[in-house]
Design a protein around this motif. Structure first.
Motif, PDB file in Angstrom:
ATOM      1  N   ASP A 193      -1.234  -1.937   4.732  1.00 60.91           N
ATOM      2  CA  ASP A 193      -1.821  -1.633   6.034  1.00 60.91           C
ATOM      3  C   ASP A 193      -2.756  -0.436   5.972  1.00 60.91           C
ATOM      4  OD1 ASP A 193      -0.301  -3.634   7.646  1.00 60.91           O
ATOM      5  OD2 ASP A 193       1.402  -2.472   6.907  1.00 60.91           O
ATOM      6  N   ALA A 194      -2.591   0.411   4.966  1.00 62.47           N
ATOM      7  CA  ALA A 194      -3.466   1.574   4.786  1.00 62.47           C
ATOM      8  C   ALA A 194      -3.255   2.118   3.384  1.00 62.47           C
ATOM      9  CB  ALA A 194      -3.176   2.657   5.816  1.00 62.47           C
ATOM     10  N   THR A 195      -4.237   2.866   2.891  1.00 63.50           N
ATOM     11  CA  THR A 195      -4.136   3.514   1.586  1.00 63.50           C
ATOM     12  C   THR A 195      -4.743   4.907   1.678  1.00 63.50           C
ATOM     13  OG1 THR A 195      -6.263   2.617   0.817  1.00 63.50           O
ATOM     14  CG2 THR A 195      -4.280   1.318   0.337  1.00 63.50           C
ATOM     15  N   ARG A 196      -4.195   5.806   0.871  1.00 63.73           N
ATOM     16  CA  ARG A 196      -4.750   7.159   0.773  1.00 63.73           C
ATOM     17  C   ARG A 196      -4.861   7.528  -0.703  1.00 63.73           C
ATOM     18  NH1 ARG A 196      -5.620   6.084   5.201  1.00 63.73           N
ATOM     19  NH2 ARG A 196      -5.474   7.333   7.109  1.00 63.73           N
ATOM     20  N   THR A 197      -5.971   8.187  -1.057  1.00 65.02           N
ATOM     21  CA  THR A 197      -6.232   8.616  -2.431  1.00 65.02           C
ATOM     22  C   THR A 197      -6.595  10.097  -2.439  1.00 65.02           C
ATOM     23  OG1 THR A 197      -8.642   8.295  -2.518  1.00 65.02           O
ATOM     24  CG2 THR A 197      -7.260   6.318  -2.764  1.00 65.02           C
ATOM     25  N   VAL A 198      -6.796  10.637  -3.633  1.00 67.14           N
ATOM     26  CA  VAL A 198      -7.176  12.047  -3.726  1.00 67.14           C
ATOM     27  C   VAL A 198      -8.607  12.288  -3.270  1.00 67.14           C
ATOM     28  CG1 VAL A 198      -5.530  12.690  -5.516  1.00 67.14           C
ATOM     29  CG2 VAL A 198      -7.764  11.763  -6.171  1.00 67.14           C
ATOM     30  N   ASP A 199      -9.370  11.241  -3.018  1.00 67.45           N
ATOM     31  CA  ASP A 199     -10.707  11.438  -2.463  1.00 67.45           C
ATOM     32  C   ASP A 199     -10.663  11.804  -0.985  1.00 67.45           C
ATOM     33  OD1 ASP A 199     -11.855  10.932  -4.882  1.00 67.45           O
ATOM     34  OD2 ASP A 199     -12.453   8.879  -4.423  1.00 67.45           O
ATOM     35  N   GLU A 200      -9.549  11.471  -0.314  1.00 65.43           N
ATOM     36  CA  GLU A 200      -9.417  11.791   1.115  1.00 65.43           C
ATOM     37  C   GLU A 200      -8.379  12.876   1.382  1.00 65.43           C
ATOM     38  OE1 GLU A 200     -10.411   7.873   0.042  1.00 65.43           O
ATOM     39  OE2 GLU A 200      -8.302   8.129   0.587  1.00 65.43           O
ATOM     40  N   CYS A 201      -7.563  13.194   0.393  1.00 66.52           N
ATOM     41  CA  CYS A 201      -6.393  14.048   0.627  1.00 66.52           C
ATOM     42  C   CYS A 201      -6.222  15.062  -0.499  1.00 66.52           C
ATOM     43  CB  CYS A 201      -5.119  13.194   0.696  1.00 66.52           C
ATOM     44  SG  CYS A 201      -5.148  11.840   1.886  1.00 66.52           S
ATOM     45  N   HIS A 202      -5.381  16.057  -0.232  1.00 66.53           N
ATOM     46  CA  HIS A 202      -4.946  16.957  -1.295  1.00 66.53           C
ATOM     47  C   HIS A 202      -4.133  16.166  -2.318  1.00 66.53           C
ATOM     48  CE1 HIS A 202      -6.242  20.661   0.615  1.00 66.53           C
ATOM     49  NE2 HIS A 202      -5.683  20.270   1.746  1.00 66.53           N
ATOM     50  N   SER A 203      -4.117  16.658  -3.557  1.00 66.38           N
ATOM     51  CA  SER A 203      -3.359  16.015  -4.617  1.00 66.38           C
ATOM     52  C   SER A 203      -1.858  16.232  -4.426  1.00 66.38           C
ATOM     53  CB  SER A 203      -3.804  16.576  -5.970  1.00 66.38           C
ATOM     54  OG  SER A 203      -3.117  15.965  -7.040  1.00 66.38           O
ATOM     55  N   LYS A 204      -1.071  15.295  -4.909  1.00 61.67           N
ATOM     56  CA  LYS A 204       0.381  15.475  -4.944  1.00 61.67           C
ATOM     57  C   LYS A 204       0.703  16.710  -5.798  1.00 61.67           C
ATOM     58  CE  LYS A 204       0.875  10.441  -5.002  1.00 61.67           C
ATOM     59  NZ  LYS A 204       1.304   9.264  -5.787  1.00 61.67           N
ATOM     60  N   PRO A 205       1.772  17.434  -5.491  1.00 65.19           N
ATOM     61  CA  PRO A 205       2.811  17.151  -4.495  1.00 65.19           C
ATOM     62  C   PRO A 205       2.540  17.704  -3.107  1.00 65.19           C
ATOM     63  CG  PRO A 205       3.481  19.023  -5.820  1.00 65.19           C
ATOM     64  CD  PRO A 205       2.151  18.562  -6.379  1.00 65.19           C
ATOM     65  N   HIS A 206       1.308  18.100  -2.806  1.00 64.27           N
ATOM     66  CA  HIS A 206       0.973  18.493  -1.435  1.00 64.27           C
ATOM     67  C   HIS A 206       1.305  17.317  -0.510  1.00 64.27           C
ATOM     68  CE1 HIS A 206      -1.393  19.708   2.052  1.00 64.27           C
ATOM     69  NE2 HIS A 206      -1.537  20.905   1.499  1.00 64.27           N
ATOM     70  N   PRO A 207       1.817  17.567   0.683  1.00 64.64           N
ATOM     71  CA  PRO A 207       2.257  16.479   1.561  1.00 64.64           C
ATOM     72  C   PRO A 207       1.146  15.763   2.307  1.00 64.64           C
ATOM     73  CG  PRO A 207       2.643  18.588   2.634  1.00 64.64           C
ATOM     74  CD  PRO A 207       2.183  18.896   1.216  1.00 64.64           C
ATOM     75  N   ASP A 208      -0.103  16.120   2.076  1.00 70.87           N
ATOM     76  CA  ASP A 208      -1.214  15.643   2.902  1.00 70.87           C
ATOM     77  C   ASP A 208      -1.261  14.120   3.039  1.00 70.87           C
ATOM     78  OD1 ASP A 208      -3.504  15.893   4.486  1.00 70.87           O
ATOM     79  OD2 ASP A 208      -4.855  15.878   2.763  1.00 70.87           O
ATOM     80  N   MET A 209      -1.075  13.385   1.947  1.00 72.94           N
ATOM     81  CA  MET A 209      -1.167  11.924   2.023  1.00 72.94           C
ATOM     82  C   MET A 209      -0.143  11.356   3.003  1.00 72.94           C
ATOM     83  SD  MET A 209      -1.869  10.659  -1.881  1.00 72.94           S
ATOM     84  CE  MET A 209      -2.974  11.575  -2.945  1.00 72.94           C
ATOM     85  N   LEU A 210       1.093  11.833   2.905  1.00 70.45           N
ATOM     86  CA  LEU A 210       2.132  11.332   3.802  1.00 70.45           C
ATOM     87  C   LEU A 210       1.914  11.808   5.229  1.00 70.45           C
ATOM     88  CD1 LEU A 210       5.321  11.628   1.565  1.00 70.45           C
ATOM     89  CD2 LEU A 210       4.031   9.577   2.163  1.00 70.45           C
ATOM     90  N   LEU A 211       1.417  13.016   5.395  1.00 69.12           N
ATOM     91  CA  LEU A 211       1.111  13.499   6.738  1.00 69.12           C
ATOM     92  C   LEU A 211       0.036  12.639   7.387  1.00 69.12           C
ATOM     93  CD1 LEU A 211       1.053  17.375   6.104  1.00 69.12           C
ATOM     94  CD2 LEU A 211       2.898  16.014   7.092  1.00 69.12           C
ATOM     95  N   GLN A 212      -1.004  12.317   6.624  1.00 69.86           N
ATOM     96  CA  GLN A 212      -2.083  11.481   7.169  1.00 69.86           C
ATOM     97  C   GLN A 212      -1.587  10.078   7.515  1.00 69.86           C
ATOM     98  OE1 GLN A 212      -5.970  11.302   5.505  1.00 69.86           O
ATOM     99  NE2 GLN A 212      -5.968  13.416   4.775  1.00 69.86           N
ATOM    100  N   LEU A 213      -0.788   9.481   6.625  1.00 68.60           N
ATOM    101  CA  LEU A 213      -0.301   8.126   6.879  1.00 68.60           C
ATOM    102  C   LEU A 213       0.657   8.099   8.064  1.00 68.60           C
ATOM    103  CD1 LEU A 213       0.213   7.005   3.195  1.00 68.60           C
ATOM    104  CD2 LEU A 213      -1.385   5.970   4.828  1.00 68.60           C
ATOM    105  N   SER A 214       1.529   9.069   8.157  1.00 67.66           N
ATOM    106  CA  SER A 214       2.452   9.156   9.286  1.00 67.66           C
ATOM    107  C   SER A 214       1.690   9.262  10.601  1.00 67.66           C
ATOM    108  CB  SER A 214       3.387  10.356   9.107  1.00 67.66           C
ATOM    109  OG  SER A 214       4.180  10.564  10.238  1.00 67.66           O
ATOM    110  N   ASP A 215       0.677  10.107  10.611  1.00 68.97           N
ATOM    111  CA  ASP A 215      -0.135  10.280  11.819  1.00 68.97           C
ATOM    112  C   ASP A 215      -0.917   9.006  12.138  1.00 68.97           C
ATOM    113  OD1 ASP A 215      -1.310  12.122  13.879  1.00 68.97           O
ATOM    114  OD2 ASP A 215      -3.147  11.619  12.799  1.00 68.97           O
TER     115      ASP A 215
END
Length: 219
Positions: free
Chosen positions: A131-153
């Motif tokens: 339903d959606a995807t997030r990569t390091v081009d849109e988000c901070h790299s792991k283990p920063h929580p940014d990808m999960l924060l964006q997907l949750s939102d």
């Protein structure tokens, strides 16, 4: 059992895509190309899941830091060679279809680039299952929580009802940092021992085992 999760997020390399050995080989070959020390398999596999430049910086000595861009280019060249021969883990499609049948959202959070993920999804033909995807081009790299924060939102789902599935400590630490749940899968880059140090909800050893663990928790 009542539904516990509304959003299931997967890492890509080493979790759904059986690409760990391919990535390790590309790292080692890139280092050979530039006459840099060649890391052992464990060292090379440990950085899988991080932003590419951050991962490869660990293999580029400080006195040769100017070679990092060339190392990144060499990795990409070796990684893209024979990429069409890299396959999904057994039962990947069936696992995703089973999860989707429960009416929950399914997403990807990966250390790959957007172009790299799109290329891989095109090769294996399962893009429609997410339903959606997030990569390091849109988000901070792991283990920063940014990808999960964006997907949750994006989905309007609380992090307490989100579970991250991954084969590395980077995935599980991201889940910890986001306040979501984490499940380790041991068929990828990091050992059971590394995964257990991150205190996941569970460690499974295959995608069918993951499906069995998840289904009662999806209602």
């Amino acid at each position: 059992m009542m539904r516990e999760f509304d959003l299931v997020v997967f890492d890509w390399d080493g979790t759904l895509m059986d690409s760990t050995s391919h990535i390790v080989h590309a790292i080692q070959q890139a280092c050979r190309d530039l006459a840099l020390p060649v890391p052992a398999r464990d060292a090379a596999s440990h950085v899988i899941g991080l932003r590419l430049a951050d991962a490869l910086r660990r293999f580029c000595p400080e006195d040769r830091a100017e070679q990092l861009p060339a190392l990144v280019d060499a990795f990409r060249r070796h990684y893209q060679a024979n990429l069409d021969q890299v396959t999904l883990f057994d039962a990947a499609r069936e696992t995703l279809e089973t999860i989707r049948a429960h009416g929950v959202f399914v997403a990807i959070a990966t250390g790959s680039s957007r172009a790299g993920l799109e290329r891989a999804l095109g090769v294996v033909g399962i893009a429609e299952l997410f339903d959606a995807t997030r990569t390091v081009d849109e988000c901070h790299s792991k283990p920063h929580p940014d990808m999960l924060l964006q997907l949750s939102d994006f989905f309007g789902v609380t992090l307490s009802r989100t579970v991250m599935i991954g084969d590395t400590s980077h995935d599980l630490l991201m889940a910890q940092n986001a306040g979501s749940h984490g499940v380790g899968i041991s068929h990828g880059a990091h050992s059971d021992e590394h995964l257990r140090q991150c205190q996941p909800r569970a460690i499974v050893h295959s995608l069918p085992e993951l499906s069995s663990w998840l289904q009662p928790r999806l209602g």
